[in-house]
Design a protein around this motif. Structure first.
Motif, PDB file in Angstrom:
ATOM      1  N   PRO B  73      -5.470  80.658 -63.283  1.00  0.00           N
ATOM      2  CA  PRO B  73      -5.203  79.635 -64.289  1.00  0.00           C
ATOM      3  C   PRO B  73      -4.720  78.315 -63.696  1.00  0.00           C
ATOM      4  O   PRO B  73      -5.110  77.241 -64.148  1.00  0.00           O
ATOM      5  CB  PRO B  73      -4.107  80.271 -65.150  1.00  0.00           C
ATOM      6  CG  PRO B  73      -4.252  81.720 -64.955  1.00  0.00           C
ATOM      7  CD  PRO B  73      -4.816  81.931 -63.598  1.00  0.00           C
ATOM      8  N   ARG B  74      -3.874  78.434 -62.663  1.00  0.00           N
ATOM      9  CA  ARG B  74      -3.247  77.213 -62.147  1.00  0.00           C
ATOM     10  C   ARG B  74      -4.251  76.269 -61.523  1.00  0.00           C
ATOM     11  O   ARG B  74      -4.000  75.086 -61.370  1.00  0.00           O
ATOM     12  CB  ARG B  74      -2.162  77.559 -61.136  1.00  0.00           C
ATOM     13  CG  ARG B  74      -2.659  78.452 -60.029  1.00  0.00           C
ATOM     14  CD  ARG B  74      -1.539  78.848 -59.124  1.00  0.00           C
ATOM     15  NE  ARG B  74      -0.747  77.680 -58.761  1.00  0.00           N
ATOM     16  CZ  ARG B  74       0.318  77.727 -57.988  1.00  0.00           C
ATOM     17  NH1 ARG B  74       0.746  78.868 -57.541  1.00  0.00           N
ATOM     18  NH2 ARG B  74       0.972  76.641 -57.684  1.00  0.00           N
ATOM     19  N   ALA B  79      -4.578  73.488 -70.557  1.00  0.00           N
ATOM     20  CA  ALA B  79      -3.309  73.879 -71.155  1.00  0.00           C
ATOM     21  C   ALA B  79      -3.589  74.760 -72.360  1.00  0.00           C
ATOM     22  O   ALA B  79      -4.659  74.684 -72.953  1.00  0.00           O
ATOM     23  CB  ALA B  79      -2.507  72.656 -71.577  1.00  0.00           C
ATOM     24  N   PHE B  99       8.580  72.081 -66.952  1.00  0.00           N
ATOM     25  CA  PHE B  99       8.174  73.224 -66.119  1.00  0.00           C
ATOM     26  C   PHE B  99       6.776  73.069 -65.503  1.00  0.00           C
ATOM     27  O   PHE B  99       6.623  73.204 -64.288  1.00  0.00           O
ATOM     28  CB  PHE B  99       8.280  74.502 -66.954  1.00  0.00           C
ATOM     29  CG  PHE B  99       8.105  75.759 -66.164  1.00  0.00           C
ATOM     30  CD1 PHE B  99       9.157  76.286 -65.435  1.00  0.00           C
ATOM     31  CD2 PHE B  99       6.893  76.419 -66.133  1.00  0.00           C
ATOM     32  CE1 PHE B  99       9.006  77.440 -64.707  1.00  0.00           C
ATOM     33  CE2 PHE B  99       6.731  77.575 -65.402  1.00  0.00           C
ATOM     34  CZ  PHE B  99       7.787  78.089 -64.692  1.00  0.00           C
ATOM     35  N   PRO B 100       5.744  72.741 -66.317  1.00  0.00           N
ATOM     36  CA  PRO B 100       4.407  72.627 -65.698  1.00  0.00           C
ATOM     37  C   PRO B 100       4.334  71.506 -64.672  1.00  0.00           C
ATOM     38  O   PRO B 100       3.590  71.620 -63.694  1.00  0.00           O
ATOM     39  CB  PRO B 100       3.477  72.350 -66.877  1.00  0.00           C
ATOM     40  CG  PRO B 100       4.327  72.092 -68.043  1.00  0.00           C
ATOM     41  CD  PRO B 100       5.687  72.632 -67.774  1.00  0.00           C
ATOM     42  N   GLU B 102       6.871  70.573 -62.728  1.00  0.00           N
ATOM     43  CA  GLU B 102       7.560  71.071 -61.537  1.00  0.00           C
ATOM     44  C   GLU B 102       6.675  72.026 -60.757  1.00  0.00           C
ATOM     45  O   GLU B 102       6.653  72.017 -59.525  1.00  0.00           O
ATOM     46  CB  GLU B 102       8.838  71.803 -61.939  1.00  0.00           C
ATOM     47  CG  GLU B 102      10.025  70.881 -62.093  1.00  0.00           C
ATOM     48  CD  GLU B 102      11.227  71.645 -62.593  1.00  0.00           C
ATOM     49  OE1 GLU B 102      11.431  72.782 -62.121  1.00  0.00           O
ATOM     50  OE2 GLU B 102      11.941  71.115 -63.453  1.00  0.00           O
ATOM     51  N   MET B 103       5.934  72.852 -61.505  1.00  0.00           N
ATOM     52  CA  MET B 103       5.057  73.811 -60.840  1.00  0.00           C
ATOM     53  C   MET B 103       3.995  73.090 -60.017  1.00  0.00           C
ATOM     54  O   MET B 103       3.414  73.651 -59.109  1.00  0.00           O
ATOM     55  CB  MET B 103       4.375  74.699 -61.883  1.00  0.00           C
ATOM     56  CG  MET B 103       5.295  75.723 -62.491  1.00  0.00           C
ATOM     57  SD  MET B 103       5.891  76.892 -61.263  1.00  0.00           S
ATOM     58  CE  MET B 103       7.631  76.598 -61.310  1.00  0.00           C
ATOM     59  N   ARG B 104       3.702  71.837 -60.398  1.00  0.00           N
ATOM     60  CA  ARG B 104       2.704  71.075 -59.646  1.00  0.00           C
ATOM     61  C   ARG B 104       3.348  70.124 -58.661  1.00  0.00           C
ATOM     62  O   ARG B 104       2.678  69.287 -58.072  1.00  0.00           O
ATOM     63  CB  ARG B 104       1.821  70.308 -60.622  1.00  0.00           C
ATOM     64  CG  ARG B 104       0.812  71.206 -61.247  1.00  0.00           C
ATOM     65  CD  ARG B 104       0.094  70.571 -62.392  1.00  0.00           C
ATOM     66  NE  ARG B 104      -0.983  71.445 -62.824  1.00  0.00           N
ATOM     67  CZ  ARG B 104      -0.799  72.587 -63.464  1.00  0.00           C
ATOM     68  NH1 ARG B 104       0.418  72.971 -63.758  1.00  0.00           N
ATOM     69  NH2 ARG B 104      -1.819  73.342 -63.806  1.00  0.00           N
ATOM     70  N   ARG B 147       4.898  70.654 -74.097  1.00  0.00           N
ATOM     71  CA  ARG B 147       4.742  71.227 -72.778  1.00  0.00           C
ATOM     72  C   ARG B 147       3.263  71.272 -72.372  1.00  0.00           C
ATOM     73  O   ARG B 147       2.919  71.167 -71.194  1.00  0.00           O
ATOM     74  CB  ARG B 147       5.326  72.645 -72.750  1.00  0.00           C
ATOM     75  CG  ARG B 147       5.571  73.142 -71.358  1.00  0.00           C
ATOM     76  CD  ARG B 147       6.201  74.499 -71.381  1.00  0.00           C
ATOM     77  NE  ARG B 147       5.337  75.458 -72.049  1.00  0.00           N
ATOM     78  CZ  ARG B 147       5.729  76.671 -72.413  1.00  0.00           C
ATOM     79  NH1 ARG B 147       6.970  77.045 -72.227  1.00  0.00           N
ATOM     80  NH2 ARG B 147       4.897  77.486 -73.013  1.00  0.00           N
ATOM     81  N   ARG B 151       1.247  67.352 -68.941  1.00  0.00           N
ATOM     82  CA  ARG B 151       0.603  67.138 -67.649  1.00  0.00           C
ATOM     83  C   ARG B 151      -0.814  66.612 -67.790  1.00  0.00           C
ATOM     84  O   ARG B 151      -1.547  66.545 -66.795  1.00  0.00           O
ATOM     85  CB  ARG B 151       0.625  68.416 -66.827  1.00  0.00           C
ATOM     86  CG  ARG B 151      -0.136  69.561 -67.429  1.00  0.00           C
ATOM     87  CD  ARG B 151       0.129  70.808 -66.613  1.00  0.00           C
ATOM     88  NE  ARG B 151      -0.113  71.998 -67.379  1.00  0.00           N
ATOM     89  CZ  ARG B 151      -1.291  72.614 -67.408  1.00  0.00           C
ATOM     90  NH1 ARG B 151      -2.294  72.146 -66.740  1.00  0.00           N
ATOM     91  NH2 ARG B 151      -1.439  73.709 -68.126  1.00  0.00           N
TER      92      ARG B 151
END
Lengths: 267, 359, 624
Positions: B73-74, B79, B99-100, B102-104, B147, B151
């Motif tokens: 998925p990433r 989304a 959160f999304p 930060e994950m990137r 959320r 992004r």
């Protein structure tokens, strides 16, 4: 009336502890009186000062804290990781491994005592911290506790996190683990308390007083000063007080621990 | 932004259940496509395959021009908003929206700015520092939306995001989603089993509805197209409230009054020159009328009467098959009586036994 | 993954496997070097004790440095000892050795030809051979009584007085590293074999680009060869440790033959045998110098001939250490076979969808630490216990009345559980009923306190009550009375375990939806009937759990017996329970095989009780 009865029963339950405190303040001469006095005639703190030195108190507390602390961290980390794998990852052979882990639960500690001792001895770890700690770092019971907790997490949160770009590690560390915090605290607390009170393994694997943990040191005092009850009681009080303080501080978590673990099987 | 293309997508679950059958679907760049179908029709499975949460058994998923079938998925840059608002309970709204990013590995300053931007767009800047369990249901779903948009992904996937909300909130958020689609110009795939919602969401310019049934796309088109010209009997039955009446019948070319269809207790004269044998005849409830016994195309029993105010639904039994009539206002029909039926012959839909429209 | 990636992964796996096998070899060599050091140190201590005469009565007994033993008091570290003459004042503890001659004997050790280690003799904490060396830590000295210590690369063993009672000093041995490999330069087989195994894996992996069965077979062969080579090295190390001891001890015996204190015309074999406690000295024939392996009465022995006087030969015998070497295979085989295993795994990975593969890899990463630990510290030891148990004399075990007595006591002791469970249930009901009230909260705290306290504290508290006859128990000490000792322990246990059981019952009570009791009340049931008809049946799983857990815990009780009665009052063993008996057998009599046999038998018995408990857990696992 019934409530008064409750109070009486409560005091009865605590009486031995009160007696322990009382005796710890007695002078040695009071041992000879009959019937034995309930309260010290001339209270003295001499037993305590003697015991602080004899144990030696600070060292024993440090040893116990190191043992309990390391084991707590180790068990929480390994249990959380393994529990997560069992609960939320699919891989071939998973059910077989779960069954095997359940089988490990049936091995009683006493069966492992001798071989573990021989093993640690041959590694040259006897009477050292690694020897004391290493065998206790994983708890199968803890793994199943964590597995149960991770199973409760909704699938959709995991999906959402994947969509948000979380990799497997972030999924575990940033999402799943914080969500099972009650189980983690319960496990941490129980592991800590269990190790603080562990006796047989430290008794076997440590020899020198400077490696002794609380209960082993207390047992030494018991044999060394067999006739001196006030000494023994003072040492017992000294070593019980930190435990009580920890329990008081952790009271809130204790309750959640009971809630998390109350129904699950403790082997 | 990017298009989403499914090529001969199929999915067989571990239990052997086939959820998708060689499914083809094109979602154009910037389009809002509504996936409509009854529960179990495979619409959520399609969404999860596009998202990468499910690995298809066969076929390919393309986002833009890129084949992403095996990507996690990433790596897909889409989304998704779920049926239940899935906020992380241990993070504040702000941390949830961040959160999304930060994950990137987005830079901190940019994260702060974009979080506030997204929250403002959805009208929830005031709850940024609250924990999810203190929010109302609507605020929670808005936070989940924030959320998703924060992004700026290539495509948005909505899995019945409004079905758990109460009616008023649903209408409100539906309008906001449409506004969001116009504002972002992003590709969106919206799954629902509620055709009112489908009609609303899929009704605007550049918007289409895809009707699913048993893991196959039956029809893709505007609301008018799928209502007026259903591609098969399943679409006909599913679309409309209530859906089209479909009666099992038999065509006979040589009746006393010319060609007729016998369906249940009805004998309907039709302009049918070429067909005889088993067929299915469909008619929308609004084109079914009631009359005195023996005055119409047949007689039926009245089973249930639903007076709804502006209209009355009458459930009828025609020789063992169910038929619904929609009558304007309050109709004077008694349960248990026998009445005659009239049909508007120009409004008949004829399907063959397999459900394919005839001519 | 590309085929090049596969090949790299195969090579890495093979390298890790080979490194692990080498690490095991290294650990084994260290183990045997240490074993040798401890052994020769012990022999040296016995030699020193034998050859040093008792002191002449000293004219005025001057004050002397005390050897610190037992409980530590803050003690002043003795300053680095001054040159020998100043050591002259004799401590009371040293009365048994003549210090000047001890000094001479110790110094003489340094000059023994062919001796393969550095040796140091401590008198008290002071070094005698190398007077400028740092003194022994008093701590170390005081713990030497129990067993040897390994400190800073040296084996430390106690030097006892001539009666073998008091520890008066220590002997330290630092073995010189000695190559023992069969290849030139003392290199072992293991290292070349490891290179070969890695090379075989890499070559096949990179050349074949896929892992066809034929290519794998070649690598499996290389891995097995590695296992064999490492085993041969370990065996050589074991053999060498025995040989070294034999050769060095031969030097000591020859030295002893000339130095044993007069009056003696001829040194007797029994005098020499006293020095060699873990070997045998018998009259022997002249023979070659290197140690040999022979069979004596069907048992394998390592022997060496010792010339102790003109024409007088004795034979020094020892159990060869390599007899025990095969147990290292338990570690060597798995680590060597890790490589082929990894390759099988890679083959599996080739055939598996990417996603499942990734998830599997991650899962094993997550399971790894726990799995490795359980294998090393639980599964391994459990198998080892079974292996140890096979060496025990099982018929004798079954005939031993003490074993049966321990089983009986254990079962009797567990009978306290129903009592404590019943009381805990009552307490839980009371606390639950008054949970809003201070009385209820006080009660729950009072019950939980013993649950929190450690078992040793509880034992000591009750010991005070029993021994002192407090609370009107009278002058009889219940714990030293055969009839009352076990019931006295049971009483303590009831008191101590009620709290924990109550907590579980409370959780169970809280989990009962109030609607059930409300329904019962609507149906006209009173409080009493409500309890019997609704609460108790709903608590049944909890009750089962508490009883089973309680009984299992009770059967494994140790601490109370260890602290309070030591299984006594003897000789009736009135409180000898199984776990205590196993502990005694292992660490009192040092009979590890027997203890393991007892533990295995006991574990099997517990398994019968574990079964229902496990069934509950398995049901939970399945339903989850």
């Amino acid at each position: 009336m019934r409530k008064v009865l409750l109070g009486v029963v409560a005091v009865g339950m605590v009486a031995p502890f009160l007696y322990m405190v009382s005796v710890s303040f007695m002078g040695e001469g009071e041992l000879l009186r009959w019937p034995p006095p309930l309260l010290p005639h001339a209270p003295t703190t001499g037993n305590y000062s003697a015991m602080v030195e004899v144990l030696p108190y600070a060292r024993v507390l440090l040893n116990t804290a190191i043992l309990a602390g390391c084991v707590m961290v180790g068990q929480v980390l390994t249990s959380a990781a393994a529990g997560y794998a069992f609960a939320r990852l699919r891989f071939p052979g998973r059910d077989g491994i779960i069954a095997a882990s359940l089988a490990i639960l049936t091995i009683p500690a006493i069966l492992l005592l001798v071989p573990r001792y021989l093993m640690i001895e041959s590694l040259g770890w006897a009477d050292t911290y690694p020897g004391l700690i290493s065998t206790e770092l994983v708890s199968v019971w803890g793994i199943f506790l964590m597995r149960q907790a991770f199973l409760m997490l909704p699938r959709e949160v995991e999906d959402a996190a994947r969509m948000d770009g979380a990799g497997e590690w972030s999924l575990f560390w940033r999402v799943a683990l914080p969500m099972v915090r009650p189980a983690v605290t319960a496990l941490a607390l129980l592991a800590f308390l269990d190790q603080w009170r562990s006796f047989l393994w430290p008794l076997v694997i440590t020899r020198s007083p400077r490696m002794a943990v609380a209960d082993v040191a207390l047992a030494h005092v018991h044999t060394t000063y067999a006739g001196n009850l006030p000494y023994q009681m003072a040492a017992a009080v000294l070593l019980t007080v930190p435990l009580l303080l920890i329990c008081l501080c952790a009271q809130r978590y204790m309750l959640s621990g009971v809630r998390v673990t109350g129904a699950s099987v403790r082997l | 932004m990017g298009s989403v293309t499914l090529r001969r997508l199929s999915k067989i679950f571990d239990g052997g259940i086939q959820a998708l059958h060689d499914l083809d679907l094109d979602v154009r760049d910037g389009e809002l496509l509504v996936l409509l179908g009854p529960s179990g029709s495979g619409k959520t499975t399609i969404l999860r395959c596009i998202a990468g949460l499910e690995e298809p058994t066969g076929g390919d998923v393309l986002i833009g021009d890129r084949v992403v079938t095996r990507d996690p998925p990433r790596a897909r840059d889409v989304a998704m908003v779920f049926q239940t608002p899935t906020l992380y309970p241990h993070l504040s709204v702000r941390e949830n929206i961040a959160f999304p990013l930060e994950m990137r590995g987005t830079a901190d300053a940019q994260v702060t700015r974009r979080v506030v931007e997204a929250a403002t767009r959805l009208g929830i800047p005031s709850v940024l520092d609250r924990m999810p369990d203190t929010l109302s249901e609507g605020e929670r779903q808005r936070a989940a939306l924030a959320r998703a948009i924060v992004r700026g992904p290539q495509a948005f996937l909505f899995d019945e995001p409004l079905s758990r909300l109460d009616a008023k909130l649903r209408i409100e958020l539906r309008a906001e989603l449409l506004a969001l689609h116009r504002a972002l110009g992003a590709t969106m795939i919206y799954v629902t089993h509620d055709q009112t919602e489908a009609m609303t969401m899929g009704g605007g310019a550049g918007q289409r509805i895809a009707v699913l049934h048993e893991g196959r796309v039956r029809q893709v088109g505007t609301p008018e197209e799928i209502y007026q010209r259903p591609a098969d009997v399943h679409v006909a039955r599913f679309v409309g409230t209530p859906g089209m009446n479909v009666l099992q019948g038999r065509g006979r070319g040589t009746g006393e009054e010319g060609p007729v269809i016998e369906a249940g207790s009805l004998v309907i004269p039709v302009e049918l020159s070429t067909y005889e044998g088993e067929l299915q005849v469909g008619i929308r409830p609004e084109f079914v009328g009631l009359c005195a016994v023996d005055k119409g195309v047949g007689n039926v029993d009245v089973l249930v009467v639903e007076p709804l105010g502006s209209e009355t639904l009458v459930h009828l039994n025609t020789g063992g098959q169910a038929l619904v009539a929609r009558l304007p206002g309050f109709a004077d029909v008694r349960v248990g009586t026998r009445v005659g039926v009239k049909v508007d012959r120009r409004r008949l839909y004829l399907f063959d036994a397999a459900g394919v429209p005839l001519a | 993954m590309s085929s090049r990636g596969w090949a790299a992964a195969v090579t890495v796996a093979a390298t890790i496997a080979a490194t692990l096998a080498l690490a095991v070899v290294f650990a084994a060599e260290r183990h045997y070097e240490r074993a040798f050091a401890f052994r020769i140190a012990g022999t040296t201590a016995a030699y020193v004790a034998a050859v040093t005469p008792p002191p002449q009565p000293p004219p005025p007994p001057p004050p002397a440095p005390r050897v610190v033993r037992g409980r530590r008091r803050p003690s002043i570290r003795p300053a680095p000892p001054p040159p020998p003459p100043q050591l002259a004042p004799l401590s009371p503890a040293a009365r048994s050795y003549d210090l000047p001659s001890l000094l001479t004997q110790a110094r003489a050790l340094q000059t023994l030809p062919g001796w393969s280690s550095d040796v140091e003799v401590y008198f008290g904490t002071a070094p005698l051979v190398d007077a400028t060396a740092p003194p022994l830590s008093p701590d170390d000295l005081s713990y030497l009584a129990a067993a040897g210590l390994w400190r800073a690369g040296r084996a430390l063993v106690p030097l006892k007085d001539r009666d073998g009672q008091e520890v008066v000093g220590a002997v330290a041995v630092r073995p010189h590293p000695m190559p023992h490999g069969p290849l030139p330069g003392g290199i072992g087989f293991a290292f070349p074999a490891a290179i070969l195994a890695i090379g075989a894996a890499a070559a096949t992996a990179f050349r074949e680009r896929s892992l066809r069965p034929g290519a794998r077979g070649g690598y499996v062969g290389a891995a097995l060869f590695l296992a064999l080579a490492t085993y041969l090295d370990v065996r050589a190390a074991a053999r060498q440790s025995t040989d070294r001891w034999l050769v060095d001890t031969r030097r000591l015996l020859q030295e002893a033959a000339t130095r044993l204190p007069p009056p003696r015309v001829r040194v007797a074999i029994s005098d020499l045998a006293a020095i060699v406690r873990d070997g045998e000295v018998v009259a022997g024939e002249p023979a070659d110098s290197p140690p040999r392996r022979v069979r004596v009465d069907g048992e394998r022995r390592a022997v060496v001939a010792v010339l102790i006087g003109s024409g007088r030969w004795v034979e020094l015998r020892s159990v060869p250490a390599e007899l025990e070497a095969p147990r290292w295979l338990i570690l060597l085989l798995p680590s060597a076979l890790l490589g082929p295993l990894a390759i099988l795994l890679l083959r599996w990975a080739e055939r598996t969808p990417a996603r499942l593969r990734r998830e599997t890899a991650i899962a094993w990463g997550f399971l790894g630490p726990a799995g490795l630990h359980l294998t090393v510290f639980t599964i391994g030891p459990a198998l080892y216990a079974i292996y140890l148990a096979t060496a025990a004399n099982l018929p004798a075990l079954a005939r031993d009345p003490v074993t049966w007595n321990a089983l009986r006591n254990t079962a009797l002791y567990a009978l306290y559980v129903p009592v404590s469970v019943a009381l805990a249930l009552v307490a839980a009901l009371a606390v639950f009923r008054y949970r809003q009230h201070w009385g209820g909260r006080l009660l729950s705290t009072a019950f939980v306190l013993p649950y929190v306290a450690s078992a040793v504290v509880i034992a000591l508290v009750w010991q005070a009550i029993y021994r002192w006859g407090s609370f009107g128990l009278g002058r009889t000490d219940w714990l030293s009375n055969t009839g009352s000792a076990l019931p006295a322990l049971m009483l303590i246990s009831v008191w101590a375990h009620m709290g924990g059981q109550m907590v579980v019952f409370l959780a169970g009570l809280q989990a009962i939806p109030p609607a059930y009791l409300d329904a019962a009340r609507v149906d006209g049931a009173g409080a009493w009937r409500g309890f019997w008809r609704v609460t108790l049946p709903l608590l049944r799983p909890v009750t089962w759990f508490v009883v089973l857990t309680g009984v299992l815990g009770a059967l494994q009780m140790f601490t109370l017996v260890f602290v309070l009665t030591q299984g006594g009052p003897s000789p009736s063993h009135a409180t000898g329970v199984m776990v205590h008996r196993i502990y005694q057998t292992a660490f009192g009599q040092q009979a590890f095989a027997l203890a393991s046999a007892l533990a295995v038998v006991f574990a099997v018995m517990l398994l019968i009780l574990r079964w229902p408990q496990l069934a509950i857990l398995r049901r939970q696992v399945r339903n989850a």
